[in-house]
Write an enzyme that holds these catalytic residues in place. Structure first.
Site, mmCIF file in Angstrom:
data_model
loop_
_atom_site.group_PDB
_atom_site.id
_atom_site.type_symbol
_atom_site.label_atom_id
_atom_site.label_comp_id
_atom_site.label_asym_id
_atom_site.label_seq_id
_atom_site.Cartn_x
_atom_site.Cartn_y
_atom_site.Cartn_z
ATOM 1 N N CYS A 12 7.658 -7.335 48.027
ATOM 2 C CA CYS A 12 7.339 -8.284 49.092
ATOM 3 C C CYS A 12 6.863 -9.584 48.459
ATOM 4 O O CYS A 12 6.696 -9.685 47.240
ATOM 5 C CB CYS A 12 6.259 -7.717 50.018
ATOM 6 S SG CYS A 12 4.644 -7.535 49.223
ATOM 7 N N HIS A 41 0.371 -1.308 43.257
ATOM 8 C CA HIS A 41 0.378 0.152 43.213
ATOM 9 C C HIS A 41 1.760 0.675 42.832
ATOM 10 O O HIS A 41 2.476 1.237 43.652
ATOM 11 C CB HIS A 41 -0.059 0.724 44.564
ATOM 12 C CG HIS A 41 -1.538 0.810 44.718
ATOM 13 N ND1 HIS A 41 -2.182 0.688 45.926
ATOM 14 C CD2 HIS A 41 -2.516 1.012 43.810
ATOM 15 C CE1 HIS A 41 -3.486 0.805 45.747
ATOM 16 N NE2 HIS A 41 -3.709 1.001 44.471
ATOM 17 N N GLU A 126 -7.871 -2.800 49.263
ATOM 18 C CA GLU A 126 -7.799 -3.913 50.217
ATOM 19 C C GLU A 126 -8.874 -3.779 51.285
ATOM 20 O O GLU A 126 -9.536 -4.759 51.654
ATOM 21 C CB GLU A 126 -6.422 -3.977 50.886
ATOM 22 C CG GLU A 126 -6.329 -5.117 51.896
ATOM 23 C CD GLU A 126 -5.105 -5.056 52.786
ATOM 24 O OE1 GLU A 126 -5.211 -5.497 53.943
ATOM 25 O OE2 GLU A 126 -4.045 -4.565 52.331
ATOM 26 N N THR A 164 -3.420 -4.804 56.008
ATOM 27 C CA THR A 164 -2.163 -5.540 56.183
ATOM 28 C C THR A 164 -0.931 -4.651 56.156
ATOM 29 O O THR A 164 0.130 -5.058 56.646
ATOM 30 C CB THR A 164 -2.009 -6.621 55.095
ATOM 31 O OG1 THR A 164 -2.049 -6.008 53.802
ATOM 32 C CG2 THR A 164 -3.108 -7.668 55.208
ATOM 33 N N CYS A 193 1.043 -7.647 58.082
ATOM 34 C CA CYS A 193 1.949 -8.712 57.647
ATOM 35 C C CYS A 193 3.370 -8.485 58.165
ATOM 36 O O CYS A 193 3.770 -7.363 58.484
ATOM 37 C CB CYS A 193 1.929 -8.848 56.125
ATOM 38 S SG CYS A 193 2.941 -7.661 55.244
#
Length: 281
Positions: A12, A41, A126, A164, A193
């Site tokens: 992404c 990751h 996150e 996200t 997202c």
């Protein structure tokens, strides 16, 4: 075997930017580079950077004054970043822009006196970073049921946000319940997202048209696990693997059509290898 490969599979924008920043440091011949936690990751990518001399610190105290340290794509807690900067660590911020936007949005709601309800994985880096911007009283939940059974207070002013990479359909159900419980005035931050939404929608569409699904990506990757979950929810056998050699060939050999997608931190080369193996069956 016929393979339907997702157009959205692979890196992404946030992952691509983070790796570009790390590559730029290496290209500039920096001799002492580390990341604070795994930058993304994916164990295969991490191994490649380790071979180039990039260290991965799990404890911020390992970073030294003057050292170049790259912040992982998932972001880090606000207080950790401040402490490292104060200690003279030369920080390179590779936080995904979508994660950074979520952090700042949560901070603005905190300043208005609101309490965060965060849909996410408790131990995900996150989520730990997002919580640091929320202030006291924040509630993290991994499912609607967990939220419904959680410590909610009628006199608090809540707002909603999500990790996200969370499941957008599950988050919609959360929003509906929270607004029934506390009223339509509860603010909802749009933090899932676009890439996550698009990948999940495409995984669902492909899963409905094939006999078996294969999802490629790190087992520690939240967005990859979610792709496997939404595909499996369509009633199709689904296999999550990190590399093609993990495919259970005997189990999938008899299927006519396979769907193939991959997480946001999965290199194209691994997706290509997986597709080639599936097509050979």
């Amino acid at each position: 075997m016929h393979v339907k490969r997702a157009a959205t599979a692979g890196f992404c924008m946030g992952v691509g930017l983070a790796l570009k920043k790390l590559d730029r440091e290496l290209d500039n011949n920096a001799k002492d580079i580390a990341t604070l936690g795994p930058i993304i990751h994916n164990p295969q990518v991490l191994r490649r950077y380790e071979q180039k001399g990039v260290r991965c610190y799990t404890d911020p105290a390992e970073a030294r004054s003057g050292q170049r340290v790259v912040i992982r794509a998932h972001g880090i807690p606000e207080e950790t970043e401040s402490a490292l900067a104060a200690a003279g660590v030369d920080l390179v911020d590779a936080t995904c822009p979508k994660v950074k936007r979520a952090q700042l949005g949560i901070a603005r709601q905190r300043e208005k006196g609101r309490t965060l309800l965060l849909f996410g994985e408790h131990d995900h880096p996150e989520v730990q970073g997002l919580l640091s911007y929320a202030g006291e009283g924040a509630v993290v939940f991994g499912s609607l049921e967990e939220l419904q059974n959680g410590p909610l207070e009628d006199d608090r002013h809540y707002f909603l946000a999500a990790q996200t990479t969370q499941d957008k359909h599950a988050f919609t159900s959360v929003i509906e319940w929270v607004r029934r419980r506390f009223g339509d005035h509860v603010p909802v931050l749009d933090t899932i997202c676009d890439a996550t939404r698009e990948r999940q929608d495409e995984a669902i569409a492909i899963a409905r048209s094939v006999d078996v699904m294969v999802v490629v990506g790190g087992f520690a990757s939240g967005n990859t696990r979610r792709l496997a979950e939404v595909a499996q929810a369509q009633g199709v056998p689904t296999y999550h693997v990190e590399t093609p050699d993990q495919l259970p060939l005997d189990a999938i050999r008899g299927y006519g059509a396979a769907g193939l997608t991959a997480g946001a931190s999965t290199p194209k080369s691994i997706i290509d290898e997986t597709q080639k193996l599936l097509e050979s069956l």
